[in-house]
Design a protein around this motif. Structure first.
Motif, PDB file in Angstrom:
ATOM      1  N   GLY A 180       0.791  -1.233   0.000  1.00 38.48           N
ATOM      2  CA  GLY A 180       0.000   0.000   0.000  1.00 38.48           C
ATOM      3  C   GLY A 180       0.822   1.281   0.000  1.00 38.48           C
ATOM      4  N   ALA A 181       2.120   1.173  -0.262  1.00 37.83           N
ATOM      5  CA  ALA A 181       2.964   2.379  -0.258  1.00 37.83           C
ATOM      6  C   ALA A 181       2.534   3.339  -1.364  1.00 37.83           C
ATOM      7  N   THR A 182       2.660   4.640  -1.078  1.00 37.47           N
ATOM      8  CA  THR A 182       2.386   5.636  -2.112  1.00 37.47           C
ATOM      9  C   THR A 182       3.659   5.999  -2.880  1.00 37.47           C
ATOM     10  N   VAL A 183       4.815   5.729  -2.253  1.00 37.61           N
ATOM     11  CA  VAL A 183       6.109   5.997  -2.904  1.00 37.61           C
ATOM     12  C   VAL A 183       7.073   4.868  -2.549  1.00 37.61           C
ATOM     13  N   ALA A 184       7.823   4.380  -3.540  1.00 39.19           N
ATOM     14  CA  ALA A 184       8.940   3.469  -3.287  1.00 39.19           C
ATOM     15  C   ALA A 184      10.217   4.253  -3.542  1.00 39.19           C
ATOM     16  N   VAL A 185      11.136   4.203  -2.568  1.00 40.61           N
ATOM     17  CA  VAL A 185      12.401   4.928  -2.674  1.00 40.61           C
ATOM     18  C   VAL A 185      13.498   3.920  -2.999  1.00 40.61           C
ATOM     19  N   ALA A 186      14.272   4.206  -4.042  1.00 40.74           N
ATOM     20  CA  ALA A 186      15.375   3.313  -4.389  1.00 40.74           C
ATOM     21  C   ALA A 186      16.663   4.120  -4.514  1.00 40.74           C
ATOM     22  N   GLY A 187      17.655   3.734  -3.747  1.00 41.40           N
ATOM     23  CA  GLY A 187      18.965   4.377  -3.818  1.00 41.40           C
ATOM     24  C   GLY A 187      19.982   3.430  -4.415  1.00 41.40           C
ATOM     25  N   GLY A 188      20.476   2.519  -3.575  1.00 37.56           N
ATOM     26  CA  GLY A 188      21.538   1.610  -3.992  1.00 37.56           C
ATOM     27  C   GLY A 188      21.191   0.779  -5.214  1.00 37.56           C
ATOM     28  N   ALA A 189      19.927   0.385  -5.348  1.00 42.81           N
ATOM     29  CA  ALA A 189      19.536  -0.473  -6.475  1.00 42.81           C
ATOM     30  C   ALA A 189      19.766   0.229  -7.805  1.00 42.81           C
ATOM     31  N   ILE A 190      19.728   1.554  -7.791  1.00 45.65           N
ATOM     32  CA  ILE A 190      19.955   2.326  -9.017  1.00 45.65           C
ATOM     33  C   ILE A 190      21.418   2.802  -9.082  1.00 45.65           C
ATOM     34  N   ARG A 191      21.848   3.406  -7.988  1.00 50.43           N
ATOM     35  CA  ARG A 191      23.184   4.034  -7.970  1.00 50.43           C
ATOM     36  C   ARG A 191      24.305   3.020  -8.197  1.00 50.43           C
ATOM     37  N   SER A 192      24.140   1.814  -7.610  1.00 47.44           N
ATOM     38  CA  SER A 192      25.218   0.826  -7.689  1.00 47.44           C
ATOM     39  C   SER A 192      25.101  -0.084  -8.908  1.00 47.44           C
ATOM     40  N   ALA A 193      24.063   0.121  -9.704  1.00 49.62           N
ATOM     41  CA  ALA A 193      23.897  -0.720 -10.894  1.00 49.62           C
ATOM     42  C   ALA A 193      24.909  -0.308 -11.966  1.00 49.62           C
ATOM     43  N   LYS A 194      25.314  -1.278 -12.788  1.00 52.49           N
ATOM     44  CA  LYS A 194      26.225  -0.954 -13.902  1.00 52.49           C
ATOM     45  C   LYS A 194      25.572   0.049 -14.836  1.00 52.49           C
TER      46      LYS A 194
END
Ligand SMILES: O=C(CO)[C@H](O)[C@H](O)COP(=O)(O)O
Length: 208
Positions: A180-194
Protein backbone atom coordinates in the motif's frame (compact mmCIF):
# COMPACT_ATOMS: atom_id res chain seq x y z
CA UNK A 1 2.71 4.31 -6.59
CA UNK A 2 5.40 6.87 -7.32
CA UNK A 3 9.08 6.00 -7.78
CA UNK A 4 11.74 8.09 -6.02
CA UNK A 5 15.44 7.83 -6.78
CA UNK A 6 17.75 8.68 -3.88
CA UNK A 7 20.80 10.51 -5.24
CA UNK A 8 23.08 9.24 -2.49
CA UNK A 9 26.35 10.68 -3.79
CA UNK A 10 28.48 13.42 -2.30
CA UNK A 11 29.23 15.44 -5.44
CA UNK A 12 26.71 17.61 -7.25
CA UNK A 13 28.05 16.69 -10.69
CA UNK A 14 27.54 12.99 -9.92
CA UNK A 15 24.03 13.70 -8.64
CA UNK A 16 23.18 15.66 -11.79
CA UNK A 17 24.45 12.79 -13.94
CA UNK A 18 22.43 10.21 -12.00
CA UNK A 19 19.36 12.45 -12.19
CA UNK A 20 19.78 12.88 -15.95
CA UNK A 21 20.14 9.14 -16.50
CA UNK A 22 17.10 8.21 -14.43
CA UNK A 23 14.65 11.10 -14.65
CA UNK A 24 12.60 9.52 -17.46
CA UNK A 25 11.65 6.68 -15.13
CA UNK A 26 11.12 8.37 -11.77
CA UNK A 27 8.66 10.84 -10.28
CA UNK A 28 10.79 12.20 -7.44
CA UNK A 29 14.49 13.14 -7.35
CA UNK A 30 15.88 12.91 -3.83
CA UNK A 31 18.97 14.74 -2.70
CA UNK A 32 20.39 12.32 -0.15
CA UNK A 33 21.48 13.73 3.20
CA UNK A 34 25.23 13.40 2.41
CA UNK A 35 24.72 15.39 -0.81
CA UNK A 36 22.98 18.24 1.01
CA UNK A 37 25.71 18.24 3.66
CA UNK A 38 28.55 18.13 1.15
CA UNK A 39 27.22 20.58 -1.43
CA UNK A 40 24.77 22.68 0.60
CA UNK A 41 21.36 24.06 -0.20
CA UNK A 42 22.51 25.29 -3.62
CA UNK A 43 22.46 21.64 -4.71
CA UNK A 44 18.68 21.64 -4.22
CA UNK A 45 18.40 24.69 -6.47
CA UNK A 46 20.64 23.07 -9.09
CA UNK A 47 18.68 19.80 -9.23
CA UNK A 48 15.36 21.65 -9.44
CA UNK A 49 16.69 23.93 -12.18
CA UNK A 50 17.84 20.90 -14.20
CA UNK A 51 14.52 19.05 -13.65
CA UNK A 52 11.73 21.57 -13.12
CA UNK A 53 9.13 18.95 -14.10
CA UNK A 54 10.13 16.57 -11.28
CA UNK A 55 9.38 16.72 -7.58
CA UNK A 56 12.59 17.45 -5.70
CA UNK A 57 12.95 15.86 -2.28
CA UNK A 58 15.56 17.21 0.13
CA UNK A 59 16.43 14.54 2.66
CA UNK A 60 17.29 17.03 5.39
CA UNK A 61 16.62 14.52 8.21
CA UNK A 62 16.01 17.54 10.43
CA UNK A 63 16.36 16.75 14.13
CA UNK A 64 15.88 20.27 15.57
CA UNK A 65 14.86 23.74 14.42
CA UNK A 66 12.22 22.20 12.17
CA UNK A 67 10.70 25.39 10.85
CA UNK A 68 14.04 27.05 10.07
CA UNK A 69 15.60 24.05 8.32
CA UNK A 70 12.49 23.22 6.31
CA UNK A 71 12.09 26.88 5.32
CA UNK A 72 15.70 26.92 4.06
CA UNK A 73 15.16 23.80 1.94
CA UNK A 74 11.82 24.96 0.52
CA UNK A 75 13.28 28.40 -0.25
CA UNK A 76 16.08 26.64 -2.16
CA UNK A 77 13.52 24.86 -4.36
CA UNK A 78 12.57 21.64 -2.60
CA UNK A 79 9.06 20.28 -3.07
CA UNK A 80 9.38 17.84 -0.18
CA UNK A 81 11.64 17.85 2.87
CA UNK A 82 12.17 15.33 5.64
CA UNK A 83 12.03 15.82 9.37
CA UNK A 84 12.97 13.05 11.77
CA UNK A 85 9.91 11.26 13.09
CA UNK A 86 11.91 10.71 16.30
CA UNK A 87 12.40 14.47 16.77
CA UNK A 88 10.57 16.59 19.31
CA UNK A 89 6.91 17.14 18.42
CA UNK A 90 7.56 20.89 18.08
CA UNK A 91 10.31 20.18 15.54
CA UNK A 92 7.88 18.17 13.42
CA UNK A 93 5.17 20.83 13.80
CA UNK A 94 7.66 23.58 12.91
CA UNK A 95 8.60 21.80 9.68
CA UNK A 96 4.90 21.40 8.88
CA UNK A 97 4.38 25.14 9.45
CA UNK A 98 7.13 25.89 6.92
CA UNK A 99 5.51 23.46 4.48
CA UNK A 100 2.18 25.27 4.83
CA UNK A 101 3.89 28.63 4.25
CA UNK A 102 5.44 27.37 1.00
CA UNK A 103 2.52 25.16 -0.07
CA UNK A 104 4.89 22.17 -0.05
CA UNK A 105 5.12 18.80 1.67
CA UNK A 106 6.87 17.53 4.78
CA UNK A 107 7.71 13.86 5.18
CA UNK A 108 8.48 12.31 8.58
CA UNK A 109 11.44 9.94 8.31
CA UNK A 110 10.83 7.03 10.68
CA UNK A 111 14.46 5.84 10.51
CA UNK A 112 15.91 4.85 13.93
CA UNK A 113 12.46 4.06 15.33
CA UNK A 114 12.53 0.31 14.96
CA UNK A 115 10.49 -0.94 17.92
CA UNK A 116 6.89 0.22 18.18
CA UNK A 117 7.12 2.35 15.07
CA UNK A 118 3.38 2.29 14.31
CA UNK A 119 2.18 4.41 17.27
CA UNK A 120 4.74 7.12 16.46
CA UNK A 121 3.78 6.98 12.77
CA UNK A 122 0.19 7.72 13.76
CA UNK A 123 1.24 10.55 16.11
CA UNK A 124 3.36 12.39 13.55
CA UNK A 125 0.69 11.92 10.89
CA UNK A 126 -1.72 13.84 13.11
CA UNK A 127 0.83 16.70 13.23
CA UNK A 128 0.24 17.37 9.54
CA UNK A 129 3.05 15.66 7.67
CA UNK A 130 2.01 14.66 4.16
CA UNK A 131 3.25 11.10 4.62
CA UNK A 132 5.75 9.09 6.62
CA UNK A 133 8.82 7.36 5.25
CA UNK A 134 9.07 3.91 6.81
CA UNK A 135 12.78 3.51 6.53
CA UNK A 136 15.69 1.28 7.37
CA UNK A 137 18.91 3.23 6.96
CA UNK A 138 22.06 2.03 5.27
CA UNK A 139 23.64 0.97 8.58
CA UNK A 140 20.59 -1.03 9.62
CA UNK A 141 20.45 -2.67 6.18
CA UNK A 142 24.09 -3.73 6.52
CA UNK A 143 23.38 -5.85 9.60
CA UNK A 144 23.04 -9.59 9.01
CA UNK A 145 19.45 -10.80 8.74
CA UNK A 146 18.03 -7.46 7.55
CA UNK A 147 14.76 -7.80 5.66
CA UNK A 148 12.43 -5.19 4.23
CA UNK A 149 9.41 -7.22 5.42
CA UNK A 150 9.21 -5.48 8.83
CA UNK A 151 8.89 -2.12 7.07
CA UNK A 152 6.10 -3.44 4.89
CA UNK A 153 4.25 -4.90 7.88
CA UNK A 154 4.43 -1.53 9.69
CA UNK A 155 3.07 0.15 6.56
CA UNK A 156 0.16 -2.26 6.37
CA UNK A 157 -0.68 -1.58 10.02
CA UNK A 158 -0.17 2.18 10.03
CA UNK A 159 -3.33 3.19 8.21
CA UNK A 160 -1.77 6.44 6.93
CA UNK A 161 0.04 7.33 3.68
CA UNK A 162 3.62 6.05 3.64
CA UNK A 163 6.71 5.54 1.53
CA UNK A 164 9.19 2.70 1.92
CA UNK A 165 12.97 3.11 1.89
CA UNK A 166 15.44 0.49 2.90
CA UNK A 167 16.98 -1.39 0.05
CA UNK A 168 14.04 -1.42 -2.38
CA UNK A 169 15.01 -3.55 -5.41
CA UNK A 170 13.34 -4.81 -8.56
CA UNK A 171 12.64 -8.02 -6.61
CA UNK A 172 10.92 -6.27 -3.70
CA UNK A 173 9.15 -3.34 -5.38
CA UNK A 174 5.99 -5.32 -6.16
CA UNK A 175 5.66 -6.24 -2.47
CA UNK A 176 6.17 -2.57 -1.57
CA UNK A 177 3.27 -1.66 -3.83
CA UNK A 178 1.11 -4.51 -2.53
CA UNK A 179 1.67 -3.27 1.03
CA UNK A 180 0.00 0.00 0.00
CA UNK A 181 2.96 2.38 -0.26
CA UNK A 182 2.39 5.64 -2.11
CA UNK A 183 6.11 6.00 -2.90
CA UNK A 184 8.94 3.47 -3.29
CA UNK A 185 12.40 4.93 -2.67
CA UNK A 186 15.38 3.31 -4.39
CA UNK A 187 18.96 4.38 -3.82
CA UNK A 188 21.54 1.61 -3.99
CA UNK A 189 19.54 -0.47 -6.48
CA UNK A 190 19.95 2.33 -9.02
CA UNK A 191 23.18 4.03 -7.97
CA UNK A 192 25.22 0.83 -7.69
CA UNK A 193 23.90 -0.72 -10.89
CA UNK A 194 26.23 -0.95 -13.90
CA UNK A 195 23.51 0.78 -15.90
CA UNK A 196 21.53 3.11 -13.59
CA UNK A 197 19.08 4.06 -16.36
CA UNK A 198 18.25 0.41 -17.01
CA UNK A 199 17.90 -0.23 -13.28
CA UNK A 200 15.49 2.69 -12.89
CA UNK A 201 13.55 1.49 -15.93
CA UNK A 202 13.33 -2.03 -14.50
CA UNK A 203 11.92 -0.67 -11.24
CA UNK A 204 9.41 1.49 -13.12
CA UNK A 205 8.19 -1.39 -15.28
CA UNK A 206 7.40 -3.44 -12.15
CA UNK A 207 5.00 -0.76 -10.88
CA UNK A 208 1.46 -1.51 -11.98
O1 LIG B 1 17.95 7.95 3.18
C1 LIG B 1 18.71 7.05 2.90
C2 LIG B 1 19.69 6.54 3.89
O2 LIG B 1 19.49 7.13 5.13
C3 LIG B 1 18.66 6.43 1.54
O3 LIG B 1 18.51 7.43 0.59
C4 LIG B 1 17.48 5.47 1.45
O4 LIG B 1 17.67 4.42 2.41
C5 LIG B 1 17.35 4.87 0.05
O5 LIG B 1 18.53 4.20 -0.30
P1 LIG B 1 18.61 2.58 -0.39
O6 LIG B 1 17.61 2.15 -1.44
O7 LIG B 1 20.03 2.31 -0.77
O8 LIG B 1 18.21 2.09 0.99
Amino acid sequence: MKLQVALDVAKLDEALTLARLTSDYVDILELGTPLVKAEGLDAITAIKAAHPDKLVFADMKTADAGELEADLAFSAGADLVTVMGAADDDTVKGAVAAGKKHGKDVVADMITIVENRVPRIREVSKMGVSFVEIHAGLDEQARPGYTIDTLLEDGRQAGVPFSIAGGVTSDSIAAVQNAGATVAVAGGAIRSAKDPAAAAKALRTRIR
